[in-house]
Enzyme design. Sequence first.
Site, PDB file in Angstrom:
ATOM      1  N   HIS A  64      -8.076   1.894  -4.860  1.00 61.27           N
ATOM      2  CA  HIS A  64      -9.133   1.672  -3.861  1.00 61.27           C
ATOM      3  C   HIS A  64      -9.749   3.033  -3.520  1.00 61.27           C
ATOM      4  CE1 HIS A  64     -10.011   0.259   0.564  1.00 61.27           C
ATOM      5  NE2 HIS A  64     -11.110   0.531  -0.107  1.00 61.27           N
ATOM      6  N   MET A  98     -12.270  -4.989   4.470  1.00 62.61           N
ATOM      7  CA  MET A  98     -11.445  -4.108   5.313  1.00 62.61           C
ATOM      8  C   MET A  98     -11.318  -4.728   6.699  1.00 62.61           C
ATOM      9  SD  MET A  98     -10.425  -1.562   3.507  1.00 62.61           S
ATOM     10  CE  MET A  98      -9.709  -0.636   4.873  1.00 62.61           C
ATOM     11  N   ASP A 124      -4.609   3.820  -2.039  1.00 66.83           N
ATOM     12  CA  ASP A 124      -5.775   4.216  -1.247  1.00 66.83           C
ATOM     13  C   ASP A 124      -6.104   5.686  -1.495  1.00 66.83           C
ATOM     14  OD1 ASP A 124      -6.496   1.857   0.220  1.00 66.83           O
ATOM     15  OD2 ASP A 124      -4.644   2.096   1.364  1.00 66.83           O
ATOM     16  N   HIS A 135      -1.189  -1.144  -4.316  1.00 68.61           N
ATOM     17  CA  HIS A 135      -2.498  -0.741  -3.787  1.00 68.61           C
ATOM     18  C   HIS A 135      -2.468   0.750  -3.489  1.00 68.61           C
ATOM     19  CE1 HIS A 135      -6.371  -1.717  -1.887  1.00 68.61           C
ATOM     20  NE2 HIS A 135      -6.062  -0.812  -0.974  1.00 68.61           N
ATOM     21  N   SER A 188       0.847  -1.188   0.000  1.00 63.64           N
ATOM     22  CA  SER A 188       0.000   0.000   0.000  1.00 63.64           C
ATOM     23  C   SER A 188       0.878   1.232   0.000  1.00 63.64           C
ATOM     24  CB  SER A 188      -0.907   0.011   1.239  1.00 63.64           C
ATOM     25  OG  SER A 188      -1.612   1.229   1.308  1.00 63.64           O
ATOM     26  N   ASP A 236      -7.408  -5.883   3.652  1.00 68.45           N
ATOM     27  CA  ASP A 236      -6.659  -4.631   3.781  1.00 68.45           C
ATOM     28  C   ASP A 236      -6.792  -4.105   5.205  1.00 68.45           C
ATOM     29  OD1 ASP A 236      -5.525  -2.128   3.546  1.00 68.45           O
ATOM     30  OD2 ASP A 236      -6.918  -1.388   2.024  1.00 68.45           O
ATOM     31  N   MET A 262     -11.844   5.162  -1.509  1.00 66.56           N
ATOM     32  CA  MET A 262     -12.548   5.369  -0.236  1.00 66.56           C
ATOM     33  C   MET A 262     -13.172   6.762  -0.283  1.00 66.56           C
ATOM     34  SD  MET A 262      -9.919   3.946   2.600  1.00 66.56           S
ATOM     35  CE  MET A 262      -8.729   2.683   2.234  1.00 66.56           C
ATOM     36  N   MET A 280      -8.460   8.698  -0.589  1.00 65.90           N
ATOM     37  CA  MET A 280      -9.330   9.121   0.512  1.00 65.90           C
ATOM     38  C   MET A 280      -9.774  10.559   0.299  1.00 65.90           C
ATOM     39  SD  MET A 280      -7.125   7.683   3.705  1.00 65.90           S
ATOM     40  CE  MET A 280      -6.485   6.010   3.754  1.00 65.90           C
TER      41      MET A 280
END
Length: 222
Positions: free
Chosen positions: A69, A140, A35, A33, A8, A178, A71, A37
């Site tokens: 990913h 998650m 993330d 990966h 990540s 994750d 979020m 946000m």
Amino acid sequence: MSAQIAPSVLAADFAQLGAQVEEALLAGARWLHLDVMDGHFVPNISFGPLVVQALRTLATQHQAVLDVHLMITNPERHLEAFARAGADLITVHAETCSNLSTVVSAVRQLGCRVGVAINPLTGLQAFEPVLDQLDLALIMSVNPGFGGQAYIPSSTAKVAELRALLDARGAKAHLQIDGGIGADNAAAVAQAGATVLVAGSAVFGSGRGIAANLRALQVALG
């Protein structure tokens, strides 16, 4: 399907992002990966399509998957931007989609593989409407929004339950987990049925170095 580690990049040093990601790729990582946000669905803010675009060339050189990913709330507004930036796979949260099937179809139409994620308090039934359409189902194992959190132990049983559900349906989706993954729990999670283990602090966070950290995780997986 043997399990693999997906570093990540949120846990990397962003002043050395390219060099650290390349070190992970040279050490054998084949998933990255990312993330994303938004400060709304989760309390933190991370990055947008520009970071995906910045890592695209490295990922291509090493034949690695750029696993994005989202979020974020209203993910459908941003799918095209992330696809254009070079995402191979885009995962949205079931909790943020009023019509999950429509969003899954939209990702597919953009030429990307598609995943759906659920938070720790969300039941597996959230996957039901789209399970046969997915390339990836993500559990998650921490409450999303911050790196470095401790693994929620009940997540292992949830992985096993989802593995049974996928197998019963003949679904080919990767089962990703994750949050809080390290050498101490990677084997148990893989044995429960996870095929892609996202690891942030366990890859980028200790003083041993990225390659050594990845080796430790790979040894733990057996």
